[in-house]
Design an enzyme around this catalytic site. Structure first.
Site: not given
Length: 621
Positions: A384, A107, A83-84, A57, A2, A54-55
């Site tokens: 990645s 989360d 973040g995650e 996920v 985000c 917000r993205l």
């Protein structure tokens, strides 16, 4: 992933009430729309304001932000989070055992309730990539927190009276009506030095939260605490146990990072790092009855057919990529770019806008931007292989005695040793500006400051101590450049990129492994190769390290020089440049030698021009 913004005004001029400043907060938040295309949120109180883009996920339905936690109808704390958290399920179970009742499956709520339960020490329990602000309504203070390796960015600005502004990117800060984007000599030094000094940004009064740092802002000011950095610990495991531990960590890390409620893929270059991540992710998905994994690679028109080996890259990527695809049976797509696409002004301008500063990597940045644009059409999360070279000692210069013995940053020593009289960072600048910058002194001071941070414990081995220093420099001053690039180029398309090799457990374990173990087979990244050889094709296991690809198409080189000639004649950057030097660069013969000094300087000229034309930056030199 985000975009976050915030404004805390604890010592602001009397009468300032942030509830009357929502227009400014909304303007800041609006600049983060590309990072968070799915939702927008504001949360404003008298002394604190949060914005969030917000993205989605994890928990697509109920995870909107900013988020608060209450008790008996009273707000205890609020968070704006990017973040995650990869261990959020375990933490949520532990918090439920302590009486917490969760309203969401996100989360974000786990992070917020962990703070309510354990206070500032909660950061020691977090495993993930994150940057966030938490407002403690009980104590009236703000916490700014960044993950241990600095995968996610977080900036703060201190020049608005009585206030601190913060955001995921500089552009959000400078959307505030009282924030000024000024670059002075010190900022220009940081920009050109090709190091990433922790805490520094190129703009005056703008700072980065240091990786692994907590900053508390209260009525008494700013208080910093480093909660993590690579540190010394005695390594007692024998080689076989070390290899097994590395593999066990990687299995756990990659499995955790394949969890998402949206489509996931891997970025595959055909090198050891990305191939290992792709293979382990495919195994994790298969074990859960999911898959196959999608993968993507970037390539250039004619690159494989006309490839010319050089000191940096011995082989093209594509044949190795396809070996991995055949071996793992992943669902793969090559994203193939041509010179005209790489030179497209819209894409090059978008790269500089995403970075909020000039980028001197040229096609390496533009191709990554275009790759991520294509990936985002199919996936929202990508894995990645970034940072494996810094963790395991993968770059060629880790193994070159002359570089190891150099009294400077190793990645700079490579270029100095290749051409002692050259300076790719400032060679095209006007003579008086180069003298004012005093870049050698700036780098020397930064190098000494970095070495002073290294803890050697009671290690008596001089070579091991030196290699620990080399590793520390890469983990704290070099990989940040690459992580910034990956974050900005991906988030410009609302794509979340996860970096398994930045898991702090792996970093800390390998950091303390003796150098003799890291090179036990006489090659680079010996531990990683041994730990993952069983899941990779033989060609990749045997392949020598090759950096992120760069086009060898001479049409791209010609287009760069033509553009540089125009810039030298008429550009906001002209006053910064040595026109005679620019003329020499434009006229010099094209020699793809792997170092690309002339090309690097031309890319710098064009990036400076784009930045000064299209950004709000003001130079005060």
């Amino acid at each position: 992933m985000c975009g976050i913004v915030g404004w805390v005004a604890l010592g602001a001029p009397e009468g300032r009430d942030l509830r009357r400043e929502t227009a400014a907060v909304r303007a800041m938040t609006g600049t983060m729309a590309l990072r968070g295309p799915d939702a927008e949120g504001l949360w404003v109180r008298e002394h604190i304001a949060f914005g969030h883009r917000r993205l989605a996920v994890i928990d697509l339905v109920s995870g909107d932000q900013p988020m608060t936690v209450e008790h008996d109808g009273r707000e205890l704390a609020a968070i704006t989070y990017s973040g995650e958290l990869y261990n959020y399920r375990e933490l949520r179970d532990e918090l439920r055992g302590r009486g917490h009742v969760f309203k969401t499956d996100s989360d974000t709520e786990v992070v917020l309730r962990a703070y309510v339960e354990w206070g500032e020490d909660f950061v020691d329990r977090l495993n993930g990539m994150y940057a966030f602000g938490i407002w403690d309504a009980r104590r009236e203070h703000l916490l700014l927190v960044r993950d241990r390796m600095g995968v996610k960015p977080l900036y703060y600005y201190t020049a608005v009276a009585g206030s601190v502004l913060f955001a995921s990117e500089p552009k959000a800060v400078f959307a505030h009506p009282q924030a000024e984007a000024v670059v002075d000599l010190e900022g220009l030094r940081e920009l050109l030095a090709f190091i990433k000094t922790p805490g520094h940004a190129i703009y005056r009064d703008l700072h980065e939260v240091v990786p692994g740092e907590v900053i508390r802002v209260d009525a008494d000011g700013l208080h910093r605490r480093q909660y993590w950095r690579p540190s010394y610990a005695e390594h007692t495991d024998p080689l076989d146990a070390t290899v097994r531990t590395v593999r066990g960590l990687l299995d756990d890390i990659v499995a955790r990072q394949t969890i998402a409620d949206v489509p996931l893929c891997a970025l595959l270059s055909g090198g050891l790092d990305s191939s290992a991540v792709t293979a382990l992710a495919q195994l994790a998905l298969t074990a859960r009855g999911e898959g196959p994994l999608r993968s993507f690679a970037v390539d250039f028109v004619g690159q494989t057919e006309h490839f010319k080996p050089d000191p940096m890259r011995a082989t093209p990527d594509a044949p190795f990529v396809h070996d991995v695809v055949k071996h793992l049976h992943v669902d793969h797509e090559d994203i193939v770019l041509d010179a005209a696409t790489l030179m497209d002004p819209l894409s090059r301008n978008a790269v500089v806008a995403a970075m909020d500063q000039p980028t001197f990597g040229g096609d390496i940045y533009t191709s990554l931007y275009l790759l991520f644009r294509a990936v985002r059409e199919h996936s929202t999360v990508a894995l990645s292989g970034e940072a494996a070279d810094e963790v395991f000692g993968g770059y060629a210069w880790f193994h070159q005695p002359a570089v190891i013995q150099s009294e400077t940053f190793p990645w700079l020593a490579v270029f100095t040793l290749a051409d002692p009289g050259a300076d790719a960072s400032s060679g095209a600048l006007a003579q008086d500006l180069r003298e004012s910058l005093r870049l050698p002194e700036y780098r020397e001071a930064a190098y000494r400051a970095a070495l002073a941070e290294v803890d050697h414990g009671d290690d008596p081995d001089p070579h091991n101590r030196r290699m620990r220093e080399i590793s520390y420099l890469h983990l704290t001053r070099f990989v940040q450049i690459l992580l910034d690039r990956k974050d900005r180029m991906s988030m410009a398309h609302g794509l979340e990129v996860r970096v398994p090799f930045c898991d702090h457990r792996l970093v800390q374990y390998v950091y303390n492994t003796p150098w003799s173990m890291k090179t036990f087979d006489g090659r680079e990244k010996s531990l990683l190769r041994a730990a993952t050889a069983d899941v990779l094709p033989a060609s990749v296991v045997a392949r020598v390290k090759s950096p992120y690809p760069s086009t060898q198409d001479e049409r791209y080189e010609r287009a760069l020089r033509e553009a540089a000639a125009v810039v030298a004649a008429d550009s906001p950057a002209s006053a910064l440049l040595d026109r005679a030097k620019v003329g020499e660069l434009v006229a010099s013969p094209y020699e793809h030698d792997g170092f690309g000094l002339a090309r690097r300087q031309i890319e710098q000229i064009l990036a400076l021009d784009t930045w000064l034309r299209h950004s709000p930056a003001r130079l005060e030199l």
